[in-house]
Design an enzyme around this catalytic site. Structure first.
Site, PDB file in Angstrom:
ATOM      1  N   ALA A  22      -2.215  -0.462  -1.844  1.00 48.12           N
ATOM      2  CA  ALA A  22      -3.164  -1.233  -1.032  1.00 48.12           C
ATOM      3  C   ALA A  22      -2.897  -1.006   0.451  1.00 48.12           C
ATOM      4  O   ALA A  22      -1.756  -1.135   0.907  1.00 48.12           O
ATOM      5  CB  ALA A  22      -3.049  -2.714  -1.377  1.00 48.12           C
ATOM      6  N   HIS A 199       5.250  -3.859  -3.129  1.00 52.09           N
ATOM      7  CA  HIS A 199       5.557  -5.183  -3.684  1.00 52.09           C
ATOM      8  C   HIS A 199       6.074  -5.086  -5.106  1.00 52.09           C
ATOM      9  O   HIS A 199       5.563  -4.308  -5.912  1.00 52.09           O
ATOM     10  CB  HIS A 199       4.310  -6.070  -3.637  1.00 52.09           C
ATOM     11  CG  HIS A 199       4.061  -6.609  -2.265  1.00 52.09           C
ATOM     12  ND1 HIS A 199       3.314  -5.944  -1.334  1.00 52.09           N
ATOM     13  CD2 HIS A 199       4.517  -7.750  -1.663  1.00 52.09           C
ATOM     14  CE1 HIS A 199       3.302  -6.644  -0.203  1.00 52.09           C
ATOM     15  NE2 HIS A 199       4.021  -7.731  -0.379  1.00 52.09           N
ATOM     16  N   ALA A 238       8.061   3.940 -12.921  1.00 53.77           N
ATOM     17  CA  ALA A 238       7.645   4.061 -11.506  1.00 53.77           C
ATOM     18  C   ALA A 238       8.792   3.574 -10.641  1.00 53.77           C
ATOM     19  O   ALA A 238       9.383   2.528 -10.915  1.00 53.77           O
ATOM     20  CB  ALA A 238       6.405   3.204 -11.247  1.00 53.77           C
ATOM     21  N   GLY A 239       9.095   4.340  -9.598  1.00 52.10           N
ATOM     22  CA  GLY A 239      10.146   3.919  -8.668  1.00 52.10           C
ATOM     23  C   GLY A 239      11.145   5.027  -8.459  1.00 52.10           C
ATOM     24  O   GLY A 239      11.868   5.405  -9.393  1.00 52.10           O
ATOM     25  N   GLY A 240      11.147   5.606  -7.256  1.00 49.09           N
ATOM     26  CA  GLY A 240      12.147   6.618  -6.899  1.00 49.09           C
ATOM     27  C   GLY A 240      11.857   7.993  -7.478  1.00 49.09           C
ATOM     28  O   GLY A 240      12.707   8.886  -7.392  1.00 49.09           O
ATOM     29  N   GLY A 261       4.409   6.846  -5.828  1.00 48.26           N
ATOM     30  CA  GLY A 261       3.734   6.391  -4.610  1.00 48.26           C
ATOM     31  C   GLY A 261       4.355   6.977  -3.356  1.00 48.26           C
ATOM     32  O   GLY A 261       3.701   7.708  -2.599  1.00 48.26           O
ATOM     33  N   THR A 262       5.647   6.689  -3.155  1.00 45.61           N
ATOM     34  CA  THR A 262       6.322   7.056  -1.903  1.00 45.61           C
ATOM     35  C   THR A 262       6.177   8.537  -1.560  1.00 45.61           C
ATOM     36  O   THR A 262       6.007   8.888  -0.388  1.00 45.61           O
ATOM     37  CB  THR A 262       7.805   6.630  -2.001  1.00 45.61           C
ATOM     38  OG1 THR A 262       7.829   5.198  -2.030  1.00 45.61           O
ATOM     39  CG2 THR A 262       8.625   7.117  -0.837  1.00 45.61           C
TER      40      THR A 262
HETATM   41  C1  LIG Z   1       2.800   1.576   0.243  1.00 50.67           C
HETATM   42  C2  LIG Z   1       2.791   1.050  -1.157  1.00 50.67           C
HETATM   43  C3  LIG Z   1       1.796   0.158  -1.540  1.00 50.67           C
HETATM   44  C4  LIG Z   1       1.729  -0.292  -2.877  1.00 50.67           C
HETATM   45  N1  LIG Z   1       0.680  -1.064  -3.259  1.00 50.67           N
HETATM   46  C5  LIG Z   1       0.500  -1.316  -4.593  1.00 50.67           C
HETATM   47  C6  LIG Z   1      -0.725  -1.884  -5.064  1.00 50.67           C
HETATM   48  O1  LIG Z   1      -1.652  -2.162  -4.299  1.00 50.67           O
HETATM   49  N2  LIG Z   1      -0.843  -2.099  -6.399  1.00 50.67           N
HETATM   50  C7  LIG Z   1       0.154  -1.763  -7.301  1.00 50.67           C
HETATM   51  O2  LIG Z   1      -0.017  -1.973  -8.509  1.00 50.67           O
HETATM   52  N3  LIG Z   1       1.311  -1.218  -6.864  1.00 50.67           N
HETATM   53  C8  LIG Z   1       1.501  -0.975  -5.554  1.00 50.67           C
HETATM   54  N4  LIG Z   1       2.661  -0.357  -5.123  1.00 50.67           N
HETATM   55  C9  LIG Z   1       3.754  -0.102  -6.090  1.00 50.67           C
HETATM   56  C10 LIG Z   1       3.488   1.159  -6.901  1.00 50.67           C
HETATM   57  O3  LIG Z   1       2.565   0.869  -7.927  1.00 50.67           O
HETATM   58  C11 LIG Z   1       4.743   1.755  -7.588  1.00 50.67           C
HETATM   59  O4  LIG Z   1       5.434   0.763  -8.274  1.00 50.67           O
HETATM   60  C12 LIG Z   1       5.650   2.455  -6.610  1.00 50.67           C
HETATM   61  O5  LIG Z   1       4.933   3.254  -5.718  1.00 50.67           O
HETATM   62  C13 LIG Z   1       6.634   3.349  -7.359  1.00 50.67           C
HETATM   63  O6  LIG Z   1       7.731   3.655  -6.574  1.00 50.67           O
HETATM   64  P1  LIG Z   1       7.791   4.844  -5.486  1.00 50.67           P
HETATM   65  O7  LIG Z   1       7.013   4.338  -4.327  1.00 50.67           O
HETATM   66  O8  LIG Z   1       9.250   5.005  -5.241  1.00 50.67           O
HETATM   67  O9  LIG Z   1       7.150   6.079  -6.083  1.00 50.67           O
HETATM   68  C14 LIG Z   1       2.738   0.098  -3.802  1.00 50.67           C
HETATM   69  C15 LIG Z   1       3.747   0.973  -3.381  1.00 50.67           C
HETATM   70  C16 LIG Z   1       3.776   1.473  -2.082  1.00 50.67           C
HETATM   71  C17 LIG Z   1       4.846   2.454  -1.690  1.00 50.67           C
END
Ligand SMILES: Cc1cc2nc3c(=O)[nH]c(=O)nc-3n(C[C@H](O)[C@H](O)[C@H](O)COP(=O)(O)O)c2cc1C
Length: 375
Positions: A22, A199, A238-240, A261-262
């Site tokens: 978002a 979040h 998801a994560g890292g 995401g990152t």
């Molecule tokens: C900038 C940012 C915004 C995020 N916004 C959302 C969101 O709107 N909805 C959602 O389900 N997850 C959101 N997430 C969490 C991601 O779904 C996911 O858990 C996360 O990107 C995975 O970890 P990573 O960033 O290390 O790849 C967001 C993550 C980031 C980095």
């Protein structure tokens, strides 16, 4: 219980989901991920489908149109509906920000902040049968690949209704949450580890952070897989996950897809790219609930340090999520990019592995790299 492969079911070349982000991910990012063979996402948390105006529905149409495909993940927040802040919570928030943004000329801006709910929960839409029916009809006409929820899930009859349109996914941060999602008929789980940016999608024990086990993505994935692997539910860590090796690792270990995401934050398709392309990679991240009202992993900038160190209030004495986040965003808008006083008051969500960001690379180049190890 065996289940059809996600790749076949969603007609993807690679089991890579772009995280809905978002305020950060864009239709252009979703489009580039889809063109590269993965699944793009459109975060809808800031569209208010409870209002009478047609704007949110029009905006949704425009987002899908700009993505160029309806084979996307449409993502909603589904937190408990919050009440507006009490006078004490509002006053505490103003005291905190007066303390952080010391320049006296901004006192008036801070003091005149109005609190409104900026993040509409799907649970709020569910309270209005007409709006809910209109949204379900809209989703039926879009036919996305996935409809997903963060911070909780809607009621069972709505989940059943949405499952006729798309696969329904939701985030879990613990085995207890994963079991809850399974027993409520969810098709797939985004297993969000503590490393993840953004979040934390936690929805059980949310007011007792000291009870959070803070499981890493790896520990959470293996723990949930051990319990639920044979239950016919899709598991998506998801994560890292920022390298080709980590993508390959989870897929080899039986993940149905990975969500990332990152790794996309510094691409030109990210609306945060300006900050992240300037980034050294040595910065730390921190999990804090003080800016938005819910725990989120973000870059530890001098502004975030100030908020954390100068805050004197327990979280329960500050405005709830949605209201706190909206007030912060208004303040940032009023003060300008540099916080008016020369300090960047941005709230830059990012995961622990942000140091592997590919600066200068486009979303499609990042996708090419992430899929390098996949046959
Ligand atoms: C900038 C940012 C915004 C995020 N916004 C959302 C969101 O709107 N909805 C959602 O389900 N997850 C959101 N997430 C969490 C991601 O779904 C996911 O858990 C996360 O990107 C995975 O970890 P990573 O960033 O290390 O790849 C967001 C993550 C980031 C980095």
């Amino acid at each position: 219980m065996s289940k059809p492969s996600l790749l076949k079911k969603l007609n993807l070349k690679y089991p890579i989901f772009q995280s809905p982000m978002a305020g950060v991910s864009t239709p252009e990012m979703a489009s580039a991920v889809a063109a590269a063979g993965g699944l793009g996402a459109l975060p809808l948390a800031t569209l208010d489908f409870t209002q009478d105006s047609v704007t949110a529905f029009e905006k949704l149409d425009k987002l899908v149109e700009a993505t160029g495909t309806n084979a996307v993940n449409l993502n909603f927040f589904c937190h408990e509906v919050e009440s507006p802040p009490s006078q004490v919570q509002a006053d505490n928030w103003k005291a905190l920000y007066r303390n952080v943004i010391a320049d006296a000329k901004f006192k008036q801006v801070i003091d005149s902040t109005k609190f409104a709910n900026g993040n509409i929960s799907f649970k709020e839409i569910e309270r209005d049968q007409d709006k809910l029916a209109k949204l379900v009809d809209k989703l039926k006409s879009i036919k996305p690949s996935i409809i997903s929820f963060h911070f909780g899930i809607p009621s069972n009859n709505i989940i059943d209704e949405l499952k006729k349109i798309a696969l329904v996914f939701a985030t879990a941060t613990s085995l207890q949450e994963a079991r809850h999602l399974k027993s409520n008929g969810i098709d797939g789980i985004i297993l969000q580890g503590i490393e993840a940016g953004g979040h934390r999608g936690q929805f059980i024990d949310t007011f007792q952070p000291h009870l959070d086990e803070d499981l890493s993505t790896q520990a959470l994935f293996h723990k949930v897989k051990q319990s639920l692997a044979n239950d016919g539910i899709y598991l998506v860590p998801a994560g890292g996950i920022t390298s080709p090796n980590s993508v390959k690792y989870y897929l080899n270990q039986g993940a149905d897809a990975v969500q990332i995401g990152t790794a996309f934050l510094a691409t030109p398709e990210s609306s945060s790219s300006k900050f992240f392309t300037k980034y050294s990679g040595e910065e730390s991240t921190v999990m804090t609930a003080l800016v938005s009202g819910k725990p989120a992993r973000c870059v530890r900038t001098p502004f975030i340090d100030d908020v954390v160190q100068k805050n004197q209030f327990p979280l329960s004495d500050l405005p709830p999520y949605g209201y706190a986040y909206d007030a912060y965003k208004k303040l940032k808008g009023e003060l300008g990019a540099n916080g008016g006083a020369g300090e960047d008051i941005g709230f830059y969500l990012a995961g622990q592995n942000h140091f592997q960001l590919r600066k200068g690379k486009s979303t499609s180049e990042v996708m090419q790299e992430l899929t390098r190890e996949l046959a």
